[in-house]
Design a protein around this motif. Sequence first.
Motif, mmCIF file in Angstrom:
data_model
loop_
_atom_site.group_PDB
_atom_site.id
_atom_site.type_symbol
_atom_site.label_atom_id
_atom_site.label_comp_id
_atom_site.label_asym_id
_atom_site.label_seq_id
_atom_site.Cartn_x
_atom_site.Cartn_y
_atom_site.Cartn_z
ATOM 1 N N PHE A 178 -76.952 -12.596 -0.279
ATOM 2 C CA PHE A 178 -76.816 -11.293 0.359
ATOM 3 C C PHE A 178 -75.711 -10.472 -0.301
ATOM 4 O O PHE A 178 -75.893 -9.285 -0.589
ATOM 5 N N GLU A 179 -74.574 -11.089 -0.546
ATOM 6 C CA GLU A 179 -73.459 -10.383 -1.189
ATOM 7 C C GLU A 179 -73.845 -9.923 -2.596
ATOM 8 O O GLU A 179 -73.500 -8.821 -3.020
ATOM 9 N N ALA A 180 -74.555 -10.772 -3.324
ATOM 10 C CA ALA A 180 -74.996 -10.405 -4.671
ATOM 11 C C ALA A 180 -75.990 -9.242 -4.616
ATOM 12 O O ALA A 180 -75.918 -8.307 -5.427
ATOM 13 N N ALA A 181 -76.909 -9.286 -3.665
ATOM 14 C CA ALA A 181 -77.878 -8.201 -3.512
ATOM 15 C C ALA A 181 -77.181 -6.906 -3.109
ATOM 16 O O ALA A 181 -77.523 -5.825 -3.597
ATOM 17 N N LEU A 182 -76.197 -7.013 -2.237
ATOM 18 C CA LEU A 182 -75.431 -5.839 -1.821
ATOM 19 C C LEU A 182 -74.682 -5.236 -3.005
ATOM 20 O O LEU A 182 -74.641 -4.009 -3.174
ATOM 21 N N GLY A 183 -74.128 -6.082 -3.854
ATOM 22 C CA GLY A 183 -73.454 -5.596 -5.063
ATOM 23 C C GLY A 183 -74.417 -4.862 -5.984
ATOM 24 O O GLY A 183 -74.093 -3.804 -6.538
ATOM 25 N N MET A 184 -75.627 -5.410 -6.138
ATOM 26 C CA MET A 184 -76.634 -4.759 -6.970
ATOM 27 C C MET A 184 -77.043 -3.422 -6.358
ATOM 28 O O MET A 184 -77.162 -2.411 -7.064
ATOM 29 N N ALA A 185 -77.238 -3.394 -5.046
ATOM 30 C CA ALA A 185 -77.617 -2.157 -4.352
ATOM 31 C C ALA A 185 -76.526 -1.105 -4.482
ATOM 32 O O ALA A 185 -76.815 0.090 -4.651
ATOM 33 N N THR A 186 -75.275 -1.526 -4.444
ATOM 34 C CA THR A 186 -74.147 -0.598 -4.593
ATOM 35 C C THR A 186 -74.160 0.043 -5.975
ATOM 36 O O THR A 186 -73.937 1.256 -6.112
ATOM 37 N N LYS A 187 -74.449 -0.753 -6.995
ATOM 38 C CA LYS A 187 -74.538 -0.207 -8.351
ATOM 39 C C LYS A 187 -75.691 0.793 -8.469
ATOM 40 O O LYS A 187 -75.553 1.841 -9.096
ATOM 41 N N ILE A 188 -76.828 0.466 -7.871
ATOM 42 C CA ILE A 188 -77.977 1.370 -7.907
ATOM 43 C C ILE A 188 -77.635 2.666 -7.177
ATOM 44 O O ILE A 188 -77.909 3.768 -7.672
ATOM 45 N N ALA A 189 -77.004 2.547 -6.009
ATOM 46 C CA ALA A 189 -76.659 3.719 -5.197
ATOM 47 C C ALA A 189 -75.613 4.602 -5.873
ATOM 48 O O ALA A 189 -75.546 5.799 -5.602
ATOM 49 N N ALA A 190 -74.806 4.017 -6.762
ATOM 50 C CA ALA A 190 -73.766 4.786 -7.447
ATOM 51 C C ALA A 190 -74.354 5.727 -8.492
ATOM 52 O O ALA A 190 -73.710 6.680 -8.918
ATOM 53 N N GLY A 191 -75.586 5.487 -8.879
ATOM 54 C CA GLY A 191 -76.240 6.343 -9.859
ATOM 55 C C GLY A 191 -76.910 7.535 -9.190
ATOM 56 O O GLY A 191 -76.703 7.819 -8.010
ATOM 57 N N SER A 192 -77.696 8.226 -9.940
ATOM 58 C CA SER A 192 -78.408 9.399 -9.434
ATOM 59 C C SER A 192 -79.599 8.977 -8.595
ATOM 60 O O SER A 192 -80.519 8.317 -9.101
ATOM 61 N N PRO A 193 -79.640 9.365 -7.308
ATOM 62 C CA PRO A 193 -80.793 9.006 -6.478
ATOM 63 C C PRO A 193 -82.080 9.663 -6.976
ATOM 64 O O PRO A 193 -83.154 9.068 -6.891
ATOM 65 N N ASP A 194 -81.975 10.864 -7.531
ATOM 66 C CA ASP A 194 -83.169 11.536 -8.047
ATOM 67 C C ASP A 194 -83.736 10.805 -9.260
ATOM 68 O O ASP A 194 -84.948 10.625 -9.386
ATOM 69 N N ALA A 195 -82.853 10.384 -10.160
ATOM 70 C CA ALA A 195 -83.304 9.658 -11.345
ATOM 71 C C ALA A 195 -83.902 8.315 -10.950
ATOM 72 O O ALA A 195 -84.934 7.898 -11.492
ATOM 73 N N ALA A 196 -83.267 7.624 -10.002
ATOM 74 C CA ALA A 196 -83.790 6.333 -9.545
ATOM 75 C C ALA A 196 -85.159 6.506 -8.902
ATOM 76 O O ALA A 196 -86.087 5.736 -9.164
ATOM 77 N N ALA A 197 -85.307 7.537 -8.076
ATOM 78 C CA ALA A 197 -86.587 7.795 -7.412
ATOM 79 C C ALA A 197 -87.669 8.140 -8.435
ATOM 80 O O ALA A 197 -88.804 7.672 -8.338
ATOM 81 N N ALA A 198 -87.313 8.970 -9.416
ATOM 82 C CA ALA A 198 -88.289 9.357 -10.446
ATOM 83 C C ALA A 198 -88.709 8.151 -11.280
ATOM 84 O O ALA A 198 -89.894 7.965 -11.566
ATOM 85 N N ALA A 199 -87.752 7.316 -11.660
ATOM 86 C CA ALA A 199 -88.075 6.123 -12.441
ATOM 87 C C ALA A 199 -88.989 5.195 -11.644
ATOM 88 O O ALA A 199 -89.957 4.640 -12.179
ATOM 89 N N LYS A 200 -88.690 5.054 -10.365
ATOM 90 C CA LYS A 200 -89.495 4.183 -9.512
ATOM 91 C C LYS A 200 -90.917 4.736 -9.364
ATOM 92 O O LYS A 200 -91.895 3.976 -9.430
ATOM 93 N N GLN A 201 -91.050 6.039 -9.197
ATOM 94 C CA GLN A 201 -92.382 6.648 -9.108
ATOM 95 C C GLN A 201 -93.166 6.426 -10.392
ATOM 96 O O GLN A 201 -94.355 6.103 -10.354
ATOM 97 N N LEU A 202 -92.500 6.601 -11.528
ATOM 98 C CA LEU A 202 -93.174 6.375 -12.813
ATOM 99 C C LEU A 202 -93.582 4.918 -12.963
ATOM 100 O O LEU A 202 -94.673 4.620 -13.452
ATOM 101 N N TRP A 203 -92.711 4.016 -12.568
ATOM 102 C CA TRP A 203 -93.024 2.599 -12.673
ATOM 103 C C TRP A 203 -94.269 2.272 -11.856
ATOM 104 O O TRP A 203 -95.195 1.633 -12.327
ATOM 105 N N HIS A 204 -94.310 2.744 -10.613
ATOM 106 C CA HIS A 204 -95.455 2.456 -9.758
ATOM 107 C C HIS A 204 -96.722 3.164 -10.238
ATOM 108 O O HIS A 204 -97.809 2.617 -10.142
#
Length: 126
Positions: free
Chosen positions: A75-101
């Motif tokens: 859980f702590e490791a996953a939370l650390g990973m989520a924190t790193k993801i959240a520190a980036g651009s939410p728009d870029a993350a959302a766009a990348a995820k949409q493209l991936w899917h």
Amino acid sequence: QIALGADVRVAAAGTKFSVMEAKWGLIPDMGATAALPELVNRDVAIELTTTGRIFEAAEAKELGLVTKVVEGDAFEAALGMATKIAAGSPDAAAAAKQLWHATSSRGAAVPLTRHGDAAGSELDRP
């Protein structure tokens, strides 16, 4: 099987995995027949869903079911990973995820529909 729907999966070393429905005479539910082949080769997905074999986190990582295996608290490791993801651009993350899917080699709609049909016929049997 809930974890199959996650974008990334973190497991503690020694965690055990299985698709147990085969041992109970059931079709894997919650979309495993759609999500599992997105993560592992088709033959591996067939083997796991028809045998109910139990395997540990290290093999799950080799198969592509787990993104990261950690010693200690997953859980702590996953939370650390989520924190790193959240520190980036939410728009870029959302766009990348949409493209991936959108570019996924397989779509879930057909397997999920077929799963519903097959599970319904399961209920008709004694």
